[in-house]
Design a protein around this motif. Structure first.
Motif, PDB file in Angstrom:
ATOM      1  N   CYS A  47       0.851  -1.185   0.000  1.00 18.40           N
ATOM      2  CA  CYS A  47       0.000   0.000   0.000  1.00 18.40           C
ATOM      3  C   CYS A  47       0.888   1.236   0.000  1.00 18.40           C
ATOM      4  O   CYS A  47       2.000   1.200   0.512  1.00 18.40           O
ATOM      5  CB  CYS A  47      -0.893   0.024   1.238  1.00 18.40           C
ATOM      6  SG  CYS A  47      -2.121  -1.286   1.276  1.00 18.40           S
ATOM      7  N   ASP A 102      -4.353   2.874  -6.521  1.00 14.57           N
ATOM      8  CA  ASP A 102      -5.347   3.075  -5.462  1.00 14.57           C
ATOM      9  C   ASP A 102      -5.187   2.070  -4.322  1.00 14.57           C
ATOM     10  O   ASP A 102      -6.118   1.818  -3.569  1.00 14.57           O
ATOM     11  CB  ASP A 102      -6.766   3.048  -6.023  1.00 14.57           C
ATOM     12  CG  ASP A 102      -7.184   1.677  -6.540  1.00 14.57           C
ATOM     13  OD1 ASP A 102      -6.300   0.826  -6.749  1.00 14.57           O
ATOM     14  OD2 ASP A 102      -8.391   1.457  -6.719  1.00 14.57           O
ATOM     15  N   ALA A 103      -3.994   1.519  -4.160  1.00 12.45           N
ATOM     16  CA  ALA A 103      -3.728   0.543  -3.091  1.00 12.45           C
ATOM     17  C   ALA A 103      -3.455   1.284  -1.788  1.00 12.45           C
ATOM     18  O   ALA A 103      -2.328   1.526  -1.406  1.00 12.45           O
ATOM     19  CB  ALA A 103      -2.550  -0.347  -3.453  1.00 12.45           C
ATOM     20  N   THR A 104      -4.519   1.639  -1.126  1.00 10.88           N
ATOM     21  CA  THR A 104      -4.424   2.336   0.151  1.00 10.88           C
ATOM     22  C   THR A 104      -4.958   1.421   1.244  1.00 10.88           C
ATOM     23  O   THR A 104      -5.628   0.420   0.975  1.00 10.88           O
ATOM     24  CB  THR A 104      -5.273   3.623   0.122  1.00 10.88           C
ATOM     25  OG1 THR A 104      -6.632   3.259  -0.111  1.00 10.88           O
ATOM     26  CG2 THR A 104      -4.778   4.581  -0.954  1.00 10.88           C
ATOM     27  N   ARG A 120      -8.667   1.138   1.042  1.00 10.83           N
ATOM     28  CA  ARG A 120      -9.074   0.249  -0.056  1.00 10.83           C
ATOM     29  C   ARG A 120      -8.943  -1.216   0.383  1.00 10.83           C
ATOM     30  O   ARG A 120      -9.806  -2.042   0.107  1.00 10.83           O
ATOM     31  CB  ARG A 120      -8.212   0.537  -1.284  1.00 10.83           C
ATOM     32  CG  ARG A 120      -8.237  -0.491  -2.379  1.00 10.83           C
ATOM     33  CD  ARG A 120      -9.548  -0.502  -3.136  1.00 10.83           C
ATOM     34  NE  ARG A 120      -9.584  -1.621  -4.051  1.00 10.83           N
ATOM     35  CZ  ARG A 120     -10.027  -1.558  -5.269  1.00 10.83           C
ATOM     36  NH1 ARG A 120     -10.482  -0.426  -5.745  1.00 10.83           N
ATOM     37  NH2 ARG A 120     -10.049  -2.618  -6.024  1.00 10.83           N
ATOM     38  N   TRP A 129     -11.769  -2.106   2.599  1.00  4.94           N
ATOM     39  CA  TRP A 129     -12.986  -2.257   1.811  1.00  4.94           C
ATOM     40  C   TRP A 129     -13.026  -3.629   1.154  1.00  4.94           C
ATOM     41  O   TRP A 129     -14.057  -4.287   1.162  1.00  4.94           O
ATOM     42  CB  TRP A 129     -13.083  -1.146   0.752  1.00  4.94           C
ATOM     43  CG  TRP A 129     -14.234  -1.345  -0.170  1.00  4.94           C
ATOM     44  CD1 TRP A 129     -15.535  -1.016   0.055  1.00  4.94           C
ATOM     45  CD2 TRP A 129     -14.188  -1.979  -1.453  1.00  4.94           C
ATOM     46  NE1 TRP A 129     -16.304  -1.391  -1.015  1.00  4.94           N
ATOM     47  CE2 TRP A 129     -15.514  -1.983  -1.958  1.00  4.94           C
ATOM     48  CE3 TRP A 129     -13.184  -2.531  -2.223  1.00  4.94           C
ATOM     49  CZ2 TRP A 129     -15.834  -2.516  -3.187  1.00  4.94           C
ATOM     50  CZ3 TRP A 129     -13.509  -3.068  -3.460  1.00  4.94           C
ATOM     51  CH2 TRP A 129     -14.814  -3.062  -3.926  1.00  4.94           C
ATOM     52  N   GLU A 130     -11.892  -4.087   0.614  1.00  3.53           N
ATOM     53  CA  GLU A 130     -11.841  -5.400  -0.023  1.00  3.53           C
ATOM     54  C   GLU A 130     -12.194  -6.516   0.962  1.00  3.53           C
ATOM     55  O   GLU A 130     -12.809  -7.500   0.590  1.00  3.53           O
ATOM     56  CB  GLU A 130     -10.467  -5.658  -0.635  1.00  3.53           C
ATOM     57  CG  GLU A 130     -10.221  -4.879  -1.901  1.00  3.53           C
ATOM     58  CD  GLU A 130      -8.945  -5.276  -2.604  1.00  3.53           C
ATOM     59  OE1 GLU A 130      -8.412  -6.372  -2.323  1.00  3.53           O
ATOM     60  OE2 GLU A 130      -8.492  -4.505  -3.441  1.00  3.53           O
TER      61      GLU A 130
END
Length: 130
Positions: free
Chosen positions: A109, A118-120, A123, A126-127
């Motif tokens: 991230c 968008d690898a935060t 995120r 959320w996954e």
């Protein structure tokens, strides 16, 4: 780029696999001038990983893409003596991936080469929820 091996690591080496410190796989926010800690070691079969208060024994790669890798792993009971944990690692490594009870997604991230734009951390959370 990280490489992953599904070879059995029981032969030779240390009696106890290394343990990744709690929080080492989380995200970090740093103030200017503060040097961030070294990244955690790459995942590998037999590695005991702490995520939050849980401990897991890594088994094998279930799937890998350009930006992430998903591992089969087994939950490790807390408070096991070193000899019992080493025996459990051996049992996990000799088991079929279908007997593992969790999947762990390894991804970087932040920003930089090899990191999805968008690898935060939000995120990644959320996954987990979908």
């Amino acid at each position: 780029e990280q490489s992953h091996s599904s070879s059995n690591l029981r032969g030779g080496g240390d009696a106890m696999p290394p343990v990744v410190a709690p929080g080492a796989l989380g995200s970090f926010a740093f103030k200017a001038g503060v040097v961030p800690p070294a990244p955690p070691p790459p995942l590998r079969p037999g590695l005991v990983v702490c995520i939050g208060s849980q401990r897991f024994i890594m088994h094998s790669v279930l799937g890998a893409g350009t930006y992430a890798c998903v591992w089969a792993a087994m939950t490790a009971p807390a408070g096991l003596p070193a000899d019992q944990e080493a025996a459990l690692v051996g049992e996990v490594l000799s088991s079929d991936a279908g007997r593992m009870d969790v999947a762990i997604k390894e991804m970087k991230c932040g920003r930089g080469p090899g990191i999805l734009p968008d690898a935060t951390f939000p995120r990644a959370r959320w996954e987990i929820s979908v």
